[in-house]
Design a protein around this motif. Structure first.
Motif, PDB file in Angstrom:
ATOM      1  N   ALA A 182      -4.392 -13.353  -5.528  1.00 25.18           N
ATOM      2  CA  ALA A 182      -5.555 -12.993  -4.719  1.00 25.18           C
ATOM      3  C   ALA A 182      -5.126 -12.616  -3.300  1.00 25.18           C
ATOM      4  N   ARG A 183      -4.180 -13.363  -2.740  1.00 22.45           N
ATOM      5  CA  ARG A 183      -3.691 -13.045  -1.395  1.00 22.45           C
ATOM      6  C   ARG A 183      -3.001 -11.681  -1.379  1.00 22.45           C
ATOM      7  N   PHE A 184      -2.255 -11.397  -2.432  1.00 18.83           N
ATOM      8  CA  PHE A 184      -1.585 -10.107  -2.511  1.00 18.83           C
ATOM      9  C   PHE A 184      -2.623  -8.981  -2.597  1.00 18.83           C
ATOM     10  N   GLY A 185      -3.664  -9.185  -3.362  1.00 20.96           N
ATOM     11  CA  GLY A 185      -4.724  -8.189  -3.433  1.00 20.96           C
ATOM     12  C   GLY A 185      -5.377  -7.956  -2.082  1.00 20.96           C
ATOM     13  N   GLN A 186      -5.605  -9.027  -1.325  1.00 22.19           N
ATOM     14  CA  GLN A 186      -6.180  -8.891   0.012  1.00 22.19           C
ATOM     15  C   GLN A 186      -5.231  -8.159   0.956  1.00 22.19           C
ATOM     16  N   ALA A 187      -3.924  -8.407   0.786  1.00 24.63           N
ATOM     17  CA  ALA A 187      -2.943  -7.712   1.620  1.00 24.63           C
ATOM     18  C   ALA A 187      -2.979  -6.212   1.347  1.00 24.63           C
ATOM     19  N   VAL A 188      -3.070  -5.850   0.083  1.00 27.65           N
ATOM     20  CA  VAL A 188      -3.154  -4.431  -0.270  1.00 27.65           C
ATOM     21  C   VAL A 188      -4.438  -3.824   0.278  1.00 27.65           C
ATOM     22  N   SER A 189      -5.515  -4.583   0.280  1.00 26.12           N
ATOM     23  CA  SER A 189      -6.779  -4.059   0.793  1.00 26.12           C
ATOM     24  C   SER A 189      -6.699  -3.761   2.287  1.00 26.12           C
ATOM     25  N   GLY A 190      -5.833  -4.472   3.014  1.00 24.17           N
ATOM     26  CA  GLY A 190      -5.644  -4.154   4.425  1.00 24.17           C
ATOM     27  C   GLY A 190      -5.118  -2.741   4.611  1.00 24.17           C
ATOM     28  N   ALA A 191      -4.236  -2.329   3.710  1.00 27.87           N
ATOM     29  CA  ALA A 191      -3.692  -0.969   3.769  1.00 27.87           C
ATOM     30  C   ALA A 191      -4.720   0.058   3.311  1.00 27.87           C
ATOM     31  N   THR A 192      -5.465  -0.250   2.252  1.00 26.21           N
ATOM     32  CA  THR A 192      -6.447   0.719   1.764  1.00 26.21           C
ATOM     33  C   THR A 192      -7.583   0.908   2.766  1.00 26.21           C
ATOM     34  N   ARG A 193      -7.990  -0.163   3.432  1.00 28.95           N
ATOM     35  CA  ARG A 193      -9.032  -0.026   4.447  1.00 28.95           C
ATOM     36  C   ARG A 193      -8.544   0.799   5.631  1.00 28.95           C
ATOM     37  N   TYR A 194      -7.275   0.648   5.958  1.00 33.43           N
ATOM     38  CA  TYR A 194      -6.729   1.481   7.026  1.00 33.43           C
ATOM     39  C   TYR A 194      -6.729   2.947   6.606  1.00 33.43           C
ATOM     40  N   ALA A 231      -8.779   4.387   4.574  1.00 33.09           N
ATOM     41  CA  ALA A 231     -10.158   4.872   4.633  1.00 33.09           C
ATOM     42  C   ALA A 231     -10.575   5.174   6.067  1.00 33.09           C
ATOM     43  N   SER A 232     -10.121   4.333   7.008  1.00 30.29           N
ATOM     44  CA  SER A 232     -10.483   4.564   8.418  1.00 30.29           C
ATOM     45  C   SER A 232      -9.896   5.857   8.949  1.00 30.29           C
ATOM     46  N   GLN A 233      -8.835   6.348   8.299  1.00 26.54           N
ATOM     47  CA  GLN A 233      -8.207   7.595   8.697  1.00 26.54           C
ATOM     48  C   GLN A 233      -8.673   8.772   7.843  1.00 26.54           C
ATOM     49  N   GLY A 234      -9.722   8.550   7.069  1.00 25.89           N
ATOM     50  CA  GLY A 234     -10.263   9.621   6.246  1.00 25.89           C
ATOM     51  C   GLY A 234      -9.495   9.863   4.962  1.00 25.89           C
ATOM     52  N   CYS A 235      -8.725   8.869   4.513  1.00 32.95           N
ATOM     53  CA  CYS A 235      -7.890   9.032   3.307  1.00 32.95           C
ATOM     54  C   CYS A 235      -8.298   8.045   2.229  1.00 32.95           C
ATOM     55  N   ASP A 236      -9.599   7.896   1.980  1.00 32.99           N
ATOM     56  CA  ASP A 236     -10.044   6.915   0.996  1.00 32.99           C
ATOM     57  C   ASP A 236      -9.854   7.395  -0.438  1.00 32.99           C
ATOM     58  N   ARG A 237      -9.285   8.562  -0.650  1.00 34.29           N
ATOM     59  CA  ARG A 237      -8.958   9.015  -1.999  1.00 34.29           C
ATOM     60  C   ARG A 237      -7.442   8.987  -2.220  1.00 34.29           C
ATOM     61  N   ALA A 238      -6.797   8.036  -1.593  1.00 35.77           N
ATOM     62  CA  ALA A 238      -5.355   7.865  -1.752  1.00 35.77           C
ATOM     63  C   ALA A 238      -5.040   7.260  -3.116  1.00 35.77           C
ATOM     64  N   HIS A 239      -3.746   7.091  -3.382  1.00 35.98           N
ATOM     65  CA  HIS A 239      -3.297   6.626  -4.697  1.00 35.98           C
ATOM     66  C   HIS A 239      -2.413   5.387  -4.534  1.00 35.98           C
ATOM     67  N   LEU A 240      -2.597   4.416  -5.423  1.00 29.86           N
ATOM     68  CA  LEU A 240      -1.773   3.207  -5.458  1.00 29.86           C
ATOM     69  C   LEU A 240      -0.857   3.241  -6.673  1.00 29.86           C
ATOM     70  N   ARG A 241       0.382   2.781  -6.467  1.00 32.44           N
ATOM     71  CA  ARG A 241       1.307   2.562  -7.587  1.00 32.44           C
ATOM     72  C   ARG A 241       1.900   1.170  -7.423  1.00 32.44           C
ATOM     73  N   LEU A 242       2.082   0.466  -8.521  1.00 27.72           N
ATOM     74  CA  LEU A 242       2.554  -0.921  -8.481  1.00 27.72           C
ATOM     75  C   LEU A 242       3.591  -1.140  -9.567  1.00 27.72           C
ATOM     76  N   ARG A 264     -10.409  -2.990  15.242  1.00 31.67           N
ATOM     77  CA  ARG A 264      -9.646  -1.754  15.192  1.00 31.67           C
ATOM     78  C   ARG A 264      -9.323  -1.413  13.740  1.00 31.67           C
ATOM     79  N   PRO A 265      -9.098  -0.146  13.452  1.00 32.69           N
ATOM     80  CA  PRO A 265      -8.802   0.245  12.066  1.00 32.69           C
ATOM     81  C   PRO A 265      -7.584  -0.445  11.485  1.00 32.69           C
ATOM     82  N   GLU A 266      -6.587  -0.742  12.337  1.00 29.89           N
ATOM     83  CA  GLU A 266      -5.342  -1.309  11.832  1.00 29.89           C
ATOM     84  C   GLU A 266      -5.355  -2.826  11.732  1.00 29.89           C
ATOM     85  N   ASP A 267      -6.472  -3.484  12.040  1.00 31.76           N
ATOM     86  CA  ASP A 267      -6.503  -4.948  12.002  1.00 31.76           C
ATOM     87  C   ASP A 267      -6.137  -5.492  10.620  1.00 31.76           C
TER      88      ASP A 267
END
Length: 331
Positions: free
Chosen positions: A234-246, A248-259, A292-295
């Motif tokens: 769950a913590r790892f998922g939240q960490a990844v969400s910090g990057a995805t939210r950033y 989105a704040s830069q207008g890139c909410d259609r980015a791609h994840l690979r794991l 801030r977007p990068e928080d």
């Protein structure tokens, strides 16, 4: 779209910035005491300043207690093995929390610490070198007096050399002098950052497609499927969400994840189709009163041992944030 602009760059030998961040390089116990004792006594006698803090090995703390005599009661002694745990981002959070809690109302405080180099892997050492550049960046213009200790008997030669690049000044028994090799923090932190290795063929992926919750759910579910303990997943998922939210704040909410993962590590990569990242310290600045977007990236760095960021030279090339941490298994 460029974001996260770094501070203006300088070349080695440029005037030092307005920050007291010294490298205390020494090669014997006598030199160690000659450097540290006067520094601590400066903090002790400074008006309206709290007790100084020193972070080093238990053996060296005992040396300092004997050398300081009665003044030792005015010093906060901390064991470096406890202080410098986890990642550089974790240690920076510890230092900032201590500073906010203990500094005078004007922000003054004498802090000196000796990072732990023993047991660091070749992957970890460059991150800890950049940590020192980050300290100069974070405290530029601030009032604390900071000194990082480097013992040539235990610190690798390349680490000692890096200290002369990441600290504006050096301090020895004769006083403080500018470091002729000092390099602007943003310049130093960006050195040696080659392309990231390609994800392996068995990496799995998912597109965000405007739904930010997809990334967090995907990363947490994949971590659990690979044996990660539920709380850690769950913590790892939240960490990844910090990057995805950033993103989105830069207008890139259609980015791609690979794991993907190995027996001991789990890695998740966020890649955007456009935009640039130009600040090598993105995510190291703690959240403040204003959002801030990068928080969210601050949390990402606190959870993940490594957070690698890469960006192309042009906005159309996009950028990548790769997050890696230990695969902590259940049971």
């Amino acid at each position: 779209m460029e974001h996260g602009e770094p501070t203006p760059t300088t070349a080695p030998g440029t005037p030092v910035p307005a920050v007291k961040h010294h490298a205390g390089i020494h090669s014997s116990d006598e030199e160690f005491l000659a450097v540290v004792v006067p520094f601590l006594r400066e903090g002790i006698v400074a008006e309206d300043e709290p007790d100084p803090v020193v972070i080093t090995t238990a053996r060296k703390l005992d040396l300092l207690r004997r050398a300081l005599g009665p003044d030792a009661r005015r010093v906060d002694f901390r064991d470096s093995a406890r202080w410098y745990r986890g990642s550089p981002a974790n240690s920076m959070a510890t230092a900032l929390d201590y500073y906010v809690t203990h500094a005078s109302p004007e922000g003054r405080l004498h802090m000196t610490g000796e990072p732990v180099w023993e047991g660091r892997s070749p992957r970890q050492i460059p991150e800890w070198k950049r940590y020192e550049a980050l300290a100069t960046e974070l405290f530029t213009g601030a009032p604390p007096d900071l000194m990082c200790l480097y013992d040539t008997r235990t610190a690798p030669p390349d680490v000692v050399d890096a200290a002369r690049h990441t600290h504006p000044t050096e301090r020895d028994r004769h006083g403080v002098r500018p470091s002729p090799l000092f390099t602007a923090p943003a310049v130093y932190a960006a050195q040696g950052l080659g392309p990231l290795p390609a994800p392996p063929p068995d990496a799995v992926g998912v597109g965000l497609d405007g739904d930010l919750t997809v990334g967090q759910r995907f990363a947490a579910a994949q971590a659990r499927a690979r044996g990660m303990a539920p709380d850690e997943a769950a913590r790892f998922g939240q960490a990844v969400s910090g990057a995805t939210r950033y993103a989105a704040s830069q207008g890139c909410d259609r980015a791609h994840l690979r794991l993907w993962s190995t027996r001991q590590r789990i890695i998740c990569e966020l890649r955007t189709p456009r935009g640039r990242i130009t600040d090598p310290f993105l995510g190291f600045w703690p959240p403040g009163a204003e959002v801030r977007p990068e928080d969210g990236l601050w949390h990402t760095r606190q959870v993940c041992e490594f957070v690698d960021m890469r960006s192309g030279d042009h906005e159309r090339e996009g950028w990548t944030i790769r997050m890696e941490t230990a695969l902590v298994t259940a049971g």
